[in-house]
Design an enzyme around this catalytic site. Structure first.
Site, PDB file in Angstrom:
ATOM      1  N   TYR A  24       0.831  -1.203   0.000  1.00 34.60           N
ATOM      2  CA  TYR A  24       0.000   0.000   0.000  1.00 34.60           C
ATOM      3  C   TYR A  24       0.868   1.257   0.000  1.00 34.60           C
ATOM      4  O   TYR A  24       0.633   2.193  -0.780  1.00 34.60           O
ATOM      5  CB  TYR A  24      -0.915   0.001   1.220  1.00 34.60           C
ATOM      6  CG  TYR A  24      -1.790   1.235   1.302  1.00 34.60           C
ATOM      7  CD1 TYR A  24      -2.961   1.317   0.563  1.00 34.60           C
ATOM      8  CD2 TYR A  24      -1.437   2.315   2.114  1.00 34.60           C
ATOM      9  CE1 TYR A  24      -3.761   2.453   0.620  1.00 34.60           C
ATOM     10  CE2 TYR A  24      -2.222   3.448   2.177  1.00 34.60           C
ATOM     11  CZ  TYR A  24      -3.384   3.510   1.432  1.00 34.60           C
ATOM     12  OH  TYR A  24      -4.168   4.644   1.488  1.00 34.60           O
ATOM     13  N   LYS A  41       1.062   4.294  -3.015  1.00 31.16           N
ATOM     14  CA  LYS A  41       0.799   5.711  -2.785  1.00 31.16           C
ATOM     15  C   LYS A  41       2.046   6.566  -3.024  1.00 31.16           C
ATOM     16  O   LYS A  41       1.947   7.712  -3.475  1.00 31.16           O
ATOM     17  CB  LYS A  41       0.261   5.922  -1.368  1.00 31.16           C
ATOM     18  CG  LYS A  41      -1.124   5.326  -1.155  1.00 31.16           C
ATOM     19  CD  LYS A  41      -2.151   5.941  -2.103  1.00 31.16           C
ATOM     20  CE  LYS A  41      -3.558   5.464  -1.814  1.00 31.16           C
ATOM     21  NZ  LYS A  41      -4.573   6.132  -2.658  1.00 31.16           N
TER      22      LYS A  41
END
Length: 267
Positions: free
Chosen positions: A172, A176
């Site tokens: 994750y 990002k």
């Protein structure tokens, strides 16, 4: 709630706009700010309809183009943006909000490749495809008379975890961080064309994605406690930052990652 930004004239596109999350708040924020041509997309047609109704409750005169589809599908994203440009003849503001957290907290060796691919397809690939389609359309137009220095503005939604790491979130965090550096590179490439590209990095925000599962609420509690403000943010607090970056009030802000996290990354 009144918008802090007024006179956002032109055409706005919001991806990941379904339901009651950040994308829906941004769409309503554009309507409050005077934008009367708004295009929205999300994978869930039911929640997308809810957003459409919410926009019209803010301003019944808004013309809305809504299409449900997969943000990671190149054919869908390109055709959606072509339809936007065909319908409204321009694209002035684009906000890319689609994203997932992942099904659970996982260290790298615990994560299956399929879960990794799903997360990156939505978070990074979807944002990249959307930006590419939006830039193509913005390059076709001249600036509005009301904003002569700005041919278009794109805001991507990244995360505080694109700036710092946290346990059990390697994939994750990487997805990002990719959005942040994609934003910076596109800002460099298209500055000469009068297109601004920035991103917002929210902290823990109170949305269905962060509150529906007891396990997710428990997993996010340490991040809330670390931040000096010790609370979840609201979707409107993120929306206000997005609308500011889209507006000509931010005319000299380019390639920036604006952190909206209650102080998480300073601690």
């Amino acid at each position: 709630m009144a918008s802090i930004v007024k006179h956002l004239l032109g055409v706005a596109v919001i991806t990941g706009a379904g339901g009651t999350g950040i994308g829906a708040a941004v769409a309503k924020g554009f309507a409050r700010s005077g934008c009367t041509r708004i295009a929205i997309t999300d994978i869930n047609s039911k929640t997308l309809s809810q957003t459409k109704e919410a926009i019209l409750s803010v301003n019944p005169s808004v013309r809305i183009l809504d299409r449900s589809g997969d943000i990671a599908d190149e054919i869908f994203i390109d055709s959606f943006h072509e339809e936007v440009f065909s319908r409204f003849s321009r694209l002035d503001y684009a906000v890319n909000c689609a994203g997932v957290l992942g099904s659970k907290t996982l260290k790298a060796v615990e994560m299956e490749t399929g879960e990794f691919d799903r997360l990156n397809s939505i978070n990074y690939r979807g944002s990249w495809l959307s930006c590419r389609a939006q830039l193509r359309n913005m390059l076709k137009q001249e600036p509005l008379d009301e904003q002569p220095k700005q041919r278009g503005a794109i805001v991507n939604i990244a995360s505080q975890l694109g700036i710092v790491g946290r346990p059990g979130a390697a994939a994750y965090c990487a997805s990002k961080a990719a959005i942040i550096n994609m934003t910076r590179s596109n800002a460099i490439d298209y500055s000469e064309n009068g297109i601004r590209v920035n991103c917002v990095c929210p902290g823990v925000i109170e949305t269905p994605m962060t509150t529906t599962s007891p396990e997710m609420v428990e997993a996010l509690k340490p991040a809330i406690d670390i931040a000096p403000m010790k609370r979840m943010g609201t979707v409107d607090e993120v929306s206000n930052a997005v609308l500011f970056l889209c507006s000509t009030q931010a005319s000299f802000i380019q390639g920036h990652a604006l952190v909206v996290d209650g102080g998480y990354t300073i601690n």
